[in-house]
Design an enzyme around this catalytic site. Structure first.
Site, short mmCIF file in Angstrom:
data_model
loop_
_atom_site.label_atom_id
_atom_site.label_comp_id
_atom_site.label_asym_id
_atom_site.label_seq_id
_atom_site.Cartn_x
_atom_site.Cartn_y
_atom_site.Cartn_z
N LYS A 197 3.21 -1.76 -11.80
CA LYS A 197 3.42 -2.42 -10.50
C LYS A 197 3.05 -3.88 -10.72
O LYS A 197 1.87 -4.23 -10.83
CB LYS A 197 2.46 -1.74 -9.51
CG LYS A 197 2.40 -2.36 -8.16
CD LYS A 197 3.03 -1.48 -7.13
CE LYS A 197 2.87 -2.10 -5.75
NZ LYS A 197 3.71 -1.44 -4.75
N ASP A 208 -1.81 1.43 -6.30
CA ASP A 208 -0.58 2.03 -6.85
C ASP A 208 -0.61 1.93 -8.37
O ASP A 208 -0.19 2.86 -9.07
CB ASP A 208 0.66 1.27 -6.33
CG ASP A 208 0.98 1.63 -4.89
OD1 ASP A 208 0.24 2.44 -4.30
OD2 ASP A 208 1.98 1.10 -4.37
#
Ligand SMILES: Nc1ncnc2c1ncn2[C@@H]1O[C@H](COP(=O)(O)OP(=O)(O)O)[C@@H](O)[C@H]1O
Ligand SMILES: [Mg+2]
Length: 234
Positions: free
Chosen positions: A39, A57
């Protein structure tokens, strides 16, 4: 090295869940040696130390794809849980798309069958700076397969049409659409996949049901991705 970019019709639509499930499903393929999942830009998290921040994430992606070793991860981490462009501005920073492309390319591996999965922040058309959106991030990461994730929930017919229109205008249609159980069940859940083609939208290649963390429901997508990667490498 095959690359998959995960875009969404918004935030909280299942991008991370699908990216993690895809990482696990790909890693289970005999032809796949390694899967990295990253990410580049994440908001609502502190600056990473030697490992991604707890609950981020980035951390979820690394749990699903443990060989991921890019540091720092995320490349851009901003504490305010607002749009990336604003979160960056509040830190006196700017997200640089060329820097993201270089960071992702550092995962380059001479092994033919190492895959990378890149999750974007927010929706496909969400700004990452005053001028650029996640579509610009995706464009900078080409060649890649682009997967658009949407929730199997009320509103998805609108959100998918709007997102696909924006992507077409940018000349970057998705290669695949995936629905995921990112919301509680509503009256539309379970009907959306069949209705999409009836209203002139692409049929999703997969509908990820609640709790399918290993991505069994992604088998068609995995088959397609692997077949395309094999064709590309010839
Ligand atoms: N198929 C699914 N089964 C169970 N939970 C899901 C599924 N898809 C999404 N979720 C959940 O929905 C929420 C939003 O999904 P997430 O992947 O974090 O969205 P995004 O990355 O687009 O913001 C998370 O709590 C996630 O675990
Ligand atoms: Mg996410």
């Amino acid at each position: 090295m095959p690359r998959v970019v995960i875009l969404g019709t918004g935030t909280n639509v299942g991008k991370t869940f699908v990216a993690c499930a895809l990482a696990r499903a790909l890693a289970a393929q005999r032809s796949v040696q390694r899967v990295h999942a990253v990410k580049p830009v994440e908001t609502g998290v502190d600056r990473p130390g030697s490992i991604p921040p707890r609950g981020s994430d980035a951390a979820k992606l690394e749990r699903a794809a443990p060989t991921t070793s890019l540091r720092p991860h995320p490349l851009y981490a901003f504490p305010d849980a607002v749009s990336a462009h604003l979160a960056a501005r509040r830190c006196g920073q700017r997200v640089s798309i060329p820097a993201i492309a270089r960071w992702v390319s550092a995962m380059h591996d001479t092994a033919l069958h190492t895959w990378s999965i890149v999750e974007t922040a927010g929706g496909a058309l969400s700004p990452v700076s005053a001028r650029a959106t996640n579509l610009d991030v995706a464009a900078a990461l080409l060649p890649a397969r682009v997967v658009l994730v949407a929730p199997d929930a009320l509103g998805v017919l609108h959100d998918l049409r709007a997102t696909l229109a924006g992507m077409a205008a940018r000349g970057l249609p998705p290669d695949f659409v995936v629905l995921s159980a990112a919301r509680g069940r509503d009256a539309s859940t379970g009907t959306n996949a069949a209705e999409l083609p009836r209203v002139g939208l692409p049929r999703p290649i997969a509908v990820v049901p609640k709790g399918d963390t290993n991505g069994r429901s992604l088998s068609r997508l995995v088959r397609e991705l692997v077949a395309q990667a094999q064709r590309d490498s010839r």
